[in-house]
Write a protein that holds these residues in place. Sequence first.
Motif, PDB file in Angstrom:
ATOM      1  N   SER A 189       0.870  -1.179   0.000  1.00 28.79           N
ATOM      2  CA  SER A 189       0.000   0.000   0.000  1.00 28.79           C
ATOM      3  C   SER A 189       0.902   1.224   0.000  1.00 28.79           C
ATOM      4  O   SER A 189       2.087   1.133   0.300  1.00 28.79           O
ATOM      5  N   VAL A 190       0.347   2.372  -0.345  1.00 25.26           N
ATOM      6  CA  VAL A 190       1.131   3.604  -0.423  1.00 25.26           C
ATOM      7  C   VAL A 190       0.719   4.533   0.709  1.00 25.26           C
ATOM      8  O   VAL A 190      -0.470   4.750   0.948  1.00 25.26           O
ATOM      9  N   LYS A 191       1.737   5.081   1.407  1.00 28.36           N
ATOM     10  CA  LYS A 191       1.473   6.021   2.501  1.00 28.36           C
ATOM     11  C   LYS A 191       1.920   7.414   2.079  1.00 28.36           C
ATOM     12  O   LYS A 191       3.057   7.616   1.677  1.00 28.36           O
ATOM     13  N   PRO A 192       1.022   8.421   2.187  1.00 29.39           N
ATOM     14  CA  PRO A 192       1.386   9.794   1.823  1.00 29.39           C
ATOM     15  C   PRO A 192       2.486  10.340   2.731  1.00 29.39           C
ATOM     16  O   PRO A 192       2.764   9.784   3.801  1.00 29.39           O
ATOM     17  N   SER A 193       3.091  11.452   2.328  1.00 29.84           N
ATOM     18  CA  SER A 193       4.188  12.033   3.087  1.00 29.84           C
ATOM     19  C   SER A 193       4.130  13.553   3.023  1.00 29.84           C
ATOM     20  O   SER A 193       3.538  14.128   2.107  1.00 29.84           O
ATOM     21  N   VAL A 194       4.776  14.185   4.015  1.00 27.44           N
ATOM     22  CA  VAL A 194       4.873  15.651   3.999  1.00 27.44           C
ATOM     23  C   VAL A 194       6.013  16.117   3.101  1.00 27.44           C
ATOM     24  O   VAL A 194       6.145  17.301   2.807  1.00 27.44           O
ATOM     25  N   MET A 195       6.855  15.174   2.677  1.00 25.60           N
ATOM     26  CA  MET A 195       8.011  15.549   1.863  1.00 25.60           C
ATOM     27  C   MET A 195       7.574  15.823   0.430  1.00 25.60           C
ATOM     28  O   MET A 195       7.135  14.927  -0.283  1.00 25.60           O
ATOM     29  N   LYS A 196       7.689  17.072   0.028  1.00 20.68           N
ATOM     30  CA  LYS A 196       7.347  17.483  -1.332  1.00 20.68           C
ATOM     31  C   LYS A 196       8.461  18.348  -1.880  1.00 20.68           C
ATOM     32  O   LYS A 196       9.196  18.993  -1.132  1.00 20.68           O
ATOM     33  N   LEU A 197       8.574  18.390  -3.212  1.00 23.75           N
ATOM     34  CA  LEU A 197       9.523  19.295  -3.840  1.00 23.75           C
ATOM     35  C   LEU A 197       8.996  20.727  -3.754  1.00 23.75           C
ATOM     36  O   LEU A 197       7.782  20.943  -3.675  1.00 23.75           O
ATOM     37  N   PRO A 198       9.896  21.724  -3.783  1.00 21.11           N
ATOM     38  CA  PRO A 198       9.444  23.126  -3.787  1.00 21.11           C
ATOM     39  C   PRO A 198       8.552  23.401  -4.991  1.00 21.11           C
ATOM     40  O   PRO A 198       8.651  22.711  -6.019  1.00 21.11           O
ATOM     41  N   PRO A 199       7.679  24.416  -4.902  1.00 24.38           N
ATOM     42  CA  PRO A 199       6.757  24.708  -6.009  1.00 24.38           C
ATOM     43  C   PRO A 199       7.457  25.005  -7.325  1.00 24.38           C
ATOM     44  O   PRO A 199       6.982  24.614  -8.387  1.00 24.38           O
ATOM     45  N   SER A 200       8.599  25.690  -7.256  1.00 25.43           N
ATOM     46  CA  SER A 200       9.317  26.057  -8.483  1.00 25.43           C
ATOM     47  C   SER A 200      10.534  25.164  -8.681  1.00 25.43           C
ATOM     48  O   SER A 200      11.307  24.953  -7.735  1.00 25.43           O
TER      49      SER A 200
END
Length: 1060
Positions: free
Chosen positions: A894-905
């Motif tokens: 299963s896939v668990k979401p994360s707070v780690m995201k790339l910057p918007p730009s």
Amino acid sequence: MSAATALATNPFGSPKSSKELPAYSTPLSIINSAIYENVNNIFAYNSFSNPELLHSYIKSWLQNANNTDDKFFKEFDIRSGAGLGPLGFIKSQQNSVIANPHTVSTIITPSYGLPFFYDALSSAKANILLNVGALNYNQESGSIINDYSTSLNFASSLNYNVLTPISNNEVSNLTSLSVVLSKFGLKTMNLFDSINYSNTIIKTPSSCSASPINVQDVTLKLSKLVSTPNPSFNEVLEKFNELTGAKLHNFHYSGNFENPKTVFVTYGSLESQLFNSFMEENSNGDVGIISIRIPLPFDLEKFIALIPNSTKNLIFINQKANNSNLIKSNISAALFYFNRHSINFTEYLYDSNFIWSPNAVSKIISSFTSTSIAASNSSQGFIYYSNDKSENIDLFSKLAISLSEDNNEINLRTKFDNILNAGTFQAQLSINNNNNNRNGNIISNIDTAEISIVEDVSILKNLNVLNTLKQNGTLIINTKENFEFVQDSIDTFVKGLNLSLNLLNQLIENIKLIIVKYSDGENFSIVNQAVFYKILGAQDIVSKIVINDPEFDRDDLPSILEKAFAEDLIEIENDSLSNLVKQTELDIENEKKEQEQEQEQEKEKTEQEEEEQQEEEIILPSFVNETSFVPNTSTLPKETTTNISNSTEISKILSFKESYGVNHLLRPDLPIKNFIVKVKSNKRVTPEDYDRYIFEINFDISNTPDLKYDIGEALGIHAENNSQDVQEFLQFYNLSGNEIIMVPNKDNNKILEARTSFQAFKENLDLFGKPPKRFYESLIDYAEDEEDKTKLQELISPAGAVDLKRYQDVEFYTYVDILKLYPSCKPSLSDLTTLIAPLKRREYSIASSQRVHPTEIHLLIVVVDWVDNQGRKRFGQASKFISDLKVGQELVVSVKPSVMKLPPSPLQPVIMSGLGTGLAPFKAIVEEKLWQKQHGMEIGEVYLYMGSRHRREEYLFGELWEAYKDAGIITHIGAAFSRDQPEKIYIQDRIRENLSDLKTAMIDKNGSFYLCGPTWPVPDITKALQDIIEADAKEKGIKVDLNAAIEELKESSRYILEVY
């Protein structure tokens, strides 16, 4: 709200009429009364947790009046377009408004709903009074909080006047003033402390019960005294005070006015009341208090007039982050325009979930002045803690009723914490000894209680109840333990409370301890009331006890109390616990030595962990975290039973699928969406002769098109137990692996899930995991051998705590080990499936970008292994299972979401810092940056900092990093191999080598910083990041709060931690 809860929170009952408030009521009921008596059209908006929180009294009065009170009342939920309903109704009543221009309608709402009213009220022409409860929710702490800033900002933008009471005694008059202002077309908001005003019972002020202001009469007289039809705010305020004698001025000064050096400025109902109460008892000091009653309009001239000429320091008590700077700006403007530049103006900032108490105020005042300020001693305080679903939740309500009948002025404050112990109730009862207190009963948190009563001892493990007891105060603990055992083994009982050494010392030095045998039903309340009054030195205890059960015979009271005081009560001499403290100190010292020995043997820890890891005592909170207005709504799940079936029964079910409602589902026992993936490759990336087994495993998801994942997300793997180990257990336990088990579904126990016993032990049950204490306790009922039963009973007793800890954390005994250790304990197959905990999924950071690998998922994993005291090689269940997977093998994920995201730009730089397998998500990030560049996007700098012990053995993804650097994707690689040279080099050292470049990337170019891996380097990495911020601040010549700057980076998702 249940009847028991209603009684616990308001023992004097809800007022039957708005005209006749009882002797004791809530400040909110007083506000509701003033609104109900003087406003015809009432529009109420629901709140979270308790929808009718702000208008429940109005609603009940309307129901009692059977709509004979000529009121229009309507409830709404807060949503976009709020306010349009009330405006539509008011417009439809335009004719009656013309006939009576002083007609007022009111909107009752929590402050967090105000932004939804903006569009509707920005163009409103009618006389609308906003009755607003300052209320919001703190996501970080999970607590309900007072939110004044949303209201002040809203009021300022729409030119509303704002009134906020500074004491309980003025809530009625101030509400009446707000109605009068609205009647003259002055846009007004009555803003108050909704949390304390709704959850506190106070003595109803005489201004409400004796001679409340007649708004109709005052309005009539005012019409002749002010310039109509559009009088000014100040004009109405001045004439209102003259007519009523209310003295509700913009600001209120208390304390020394002759020659104070320090003046505090407060805003907020509770804050102002606490500070003013202190000034009543410490009026001879060099301190003064200005309380803001009318923040808008902020009268600069009147404010300055209240600041004594001797004032050197002006301190504004201001809420951090969320509180409006509106008041602060107005104070600064006043000082500037009236040339008071010599005054040093500063703030004391507090968090939105700050716990206000007398000691807190004393410390704040003392920190800004040399004058010794004593905490208030004008009242006696008592605290009660229980489970929020307890039948004994109303204990302090009964005490409140009894104490109020003795001409005592009492105050009852109740709280609900839906998180602590899955639901905790607290009641704080105080007796006010200062009947001349102009501020009325103080609504606050008791921090020096005379007596604290604990109904549920498990609360002591999560809350430091001793910290809120005064010197020589009394702690009463009710226990369900065998009382004969408690009487014979006081040390063992107290040790079983799991108090820290500091708390034990505190108990011995400062607190009197009384242990009471837990009684069911009414007897619990009777005994605890009696003990309470005995401590207070009451003469006729029997007459003071309040009993709610109409069938209870009061003639039985003397005999019940005689038995309780003789047999069910233990008053512990503090000196008798001194040996326990010495033994605890010795246990702690021995435990530290054992831990040091274990650390030397552990192979999984890095060298830096072994050098720096220290045991830190958990600091328990002293106050209940108020998370709700009502008890936790969860209920204990019904106990599910597992049935054993046979092949004939299963064949019948499968033959008639439609009749039995048969479905084939993928892991119906799991509540999340699952997928089947296939192993594409599985290879070890560390040398065979190296002591750390790290491997990269890739899964083929080409046949699972619905499986989508994003950067930073994790793959949850539902690992299985080893087949051979399961077979050996079945053989040992004399079970067939083919028996059919029918297990109720976790979400719907009417649905049965069928599987074989082999499947259950292999896929569902954590057979080789560590059993909790309750498993040992459950086995006692199955023990056929008396020796086994005795050993298990000792093991779960307080005296067996050390042995139990050894079983769990030294020997690492599994469920199987325990069943072998106690062979006479033979739970049935169906019982085993409920006694053994389920296998949990293990999550691993995904090391690939789906843009680059659309049909694959990559993971990087280390196999956890160690040798136990019996010489057995032990493994982490999930990591070992995954490492043994063969190419082509399938498994459930299963896939668990994360707070780690790339910057918007894509142009924003990325700085990555990881240890060991913590590098996994960085491979995904670098692949994503590659994809961006391949698709014509310009990308920012990419910095990679990695740490491990040796370059040759643990340069994970090393060749890949170098290739990406050569390709211009990675800007810089800072690799720290701690053991490849005589001196230790760690990841933070590599970061400091590039401070200048990183300052440009992080500050100038708005970059993001990521840290993944174990938790121990977090302080060092954070310090390195602070060095970057500090370097930038020095360059710009400014001062920066480094801790606040780090928190701001976290809040804006520019410093992201994925640590474990």
